[in-house]
Design a protein around this motif. Sequence first.
Motif, PDB file in Angstrom:
ATOM      1  N   VAL A  61      68.334  54.230 -74.298  1.00  0.00           N
ATOM      2  CA  VAL A  61      67.448  53.290 -75.226  1.00  0.00           C
ATOM      3  C   VAL A  61      67.590  53.671 -76.501  1.00  0.00           C
ATOM      4  O   VAL A  61      67.709  52.941 -77.509  1.00  0.00           O
ATOM      5  N   TYR A  62      67.086  54.966 -76.593  1.00  0.00           N
ATOM      6  CA  TYR A  62      66.702  55.651 -77.928  1.00  0.00           C
ATOM      7  C   TYR A  62      67.645  56.943 -77.987  1.00  0.00           C
ATOM      8  O   TYR A  62      67.309  58.019 -77.837  1.00  0.00           O
ATOM      9  N   PRO A  63      69.088  56.844 -78.443  1.00  0.00           N
ATOM     10  CA  PRO A  63      69.888  58.067 -78.543  1.00  0.00           C
ATOM     11  C   PRO A  63      69.452  58.936 -79.517  1.00  0.00           C
ATOM     12  O   PRO A  63      68.769  58.464 -80.475  1.00  0.00           O
ATOM     13  N   GLY A  64      69.661  60.396 -79.397  1.00  0.00           N
ATOM     14  CA  GLY A  64      69.021  61.117 -80.346  1.00  0.00           C
ATOM     15  C   GLY A  64      69.645  60.822 -81.752  1.00  0.00           C
ATOM     16  O   GLY A  64      70.712  60.608 -81.929  1.00  0.00           O
ATOM     17  N   GLY A  65      68.670  61.021 -82.792  1.00  0.00           N
ATOM     18  CA  GLY A  65      69.006  60.608 -83.939  1.00  0.00           C
ATOM     19  C   GLY A  65      69.103  59.314 -84.485  1.00  0.00           C
ATOM     20  O   GLY A  65      69.495  59.239 -85.679  1.00  0.00           O
ATOM     21  N   ASP A  66      68.708  58.390 -83.623  1.00  0.00           N
ATOM     22  CA  ASP A  66      68.629  56.893 -84.080  1.00  0.00           C
ATOM     23  C   ASP A  66      67.768  56.648 -85.028  1.00  0.00           C
ATOM     24  O   ASP A  66      66.422  57.433 -85.228  1.00  0.00           O
ATOM     25  N   VAL A  94      62.948  47.597 -78.766  1.00  0.00           N
ATOM     26  CA  VAL A  94      63.430  47.662 -77.533  1.00  0.00           C
ATOM     27  C   VAL A  94      64.001  46.253 -76.789  1.00  0.00           C
ATOM     28  O   VAL A  94      64.918  46.245 -76.254  1.00  0.00           O
ATOM     29  N   VAL A  95      63.444  45.314 -77.366  1.00  0.00           N
ATOM     30  CA  VAL A  95      63.793  44.066 -76.660  1.00  0.00           C
ATOM     31  C   VAL A  95      65.224  43.721 -77.567  1.00  0.00           C
ATOM     32  O   VAL A  95      65.910  43.091 -76.798  1.00  0.00           O
ATOM     33  N   ALA A  96      65.099  44.124 -78.598  1.00  0.00           N
ATOM     34  CA  ALA A  96      66.408  43.703 -79.391  1.00  0.00           C
ATOM     35  C   ALA A  96      67.728  44.519 -78.553  1.00  0.00           C
ATOM     36  O   ALA A  96      68.918  43.956 -78.389  1.00  0.00           O
ATOM     37  N   ARG A  97      67.071  46.032 -78.393  1.00  0.00           N
ATOM     38  CA  ARG A  97      68.365  46.741 -77.753  1.00  0.00           C
ATOM     39  C   ARG A  97      68.750  46.274 -76.444  1.00  0.00           C
ATOM     40  O   ARG A  97      69.863  46.241 -75.937  1.00  0.00           O
TER      41      ARG A  97
END
Length: 244
Positions: A61-66, A94-97
Motif C-alpha cells: 500500500v505504501y511503497p518505499g519512497g512514496d 489509503v481508500v484512493a489506493r
Amino acid sequence: MSLVAAAKKAADRVVVTIFVNPTQFGEAADLESYPRDEARDLEMLKQAGVDVVLIPSVEEVYPGGDETIVETTRMANMLHGLVRPGHFRGVTTVVARLFNFVQPDIACFGEKDYQQLQVIKRMTRDLAFPIDIRGVPTVREPDGLAMSSRNVRLTPEDRAAALVLSQSLTAAEQAAAKGTTIEALRDLISTTVSAEPRATLCGLDIVGAEDLSDLSGDLTSPAAIMISVEFGGILLIDQRVVTP
C-alpha cells in the motif's frame, strides 16, 4: 458483515479489503493495540460468500519512497478531524489506493463514522472515480451501543457507561422531532453525556447532513450529529441524522 450484505445485494461480485492502516492512527500504541482477528474475519467472509478478500501488506500500500497523499482540504480538517489531526488524510490516501487496486463499481461504507463517509464521497467526486459510494446504516448491539472493534477493549464498567452515546442521540432525535434549536440540541447532548461520570465528551458537532456545513438557530433541515466520547482511554464515536 452488514457492508458485505449490502454489497451482495448491489453487485455481482464482492471484494473485501482487510488492512489496518497505519497512516490514520495518531498514536503508535493505538495502532498496536487495535483488535485483529484475520482468521475469524476470513471464516465469516467465506460463510457469507465473498468472492475475493484483499489483504495487502503495508509495503504494497505504501511503497518505499512514496510522496503522494490525498486529502480533502476542508472536510478533513473540521469536526472529528480537529480531534484526530491527520486521520482523514490517512483515510482518503489509503481508500484512493485501495480503489485503484480493486477498481470497484460500488463501494459500501458504514454511516457510524459519518464524517468519514462524507469525506470519501467528496474525494470520489472530486477525483472523478467512477464509483458509487453507498452508506450503510449503523449496526447496534441489543442495548443500543454502536458496534465497533474498539468495544472489546472497554472494561465492564466502561462498557455499561458507553450506552450514554446512543442515549444522548436518541434524546436529541426525540427533541428534534418536536421542534428545537441547534443550541438546545447541543446543550441536551452535553448534559446527558456529562451526567455519566465515566464519560469524557471529546467532540460534539451538529452540521448539515449533506455538506457538513455550520448550523445555528432553529432546526429546519436534516442535521448530522456526531459525537466522540472517551471511556478509560478508549475513544468511541457515534452519529445520528435528525430531522425536524
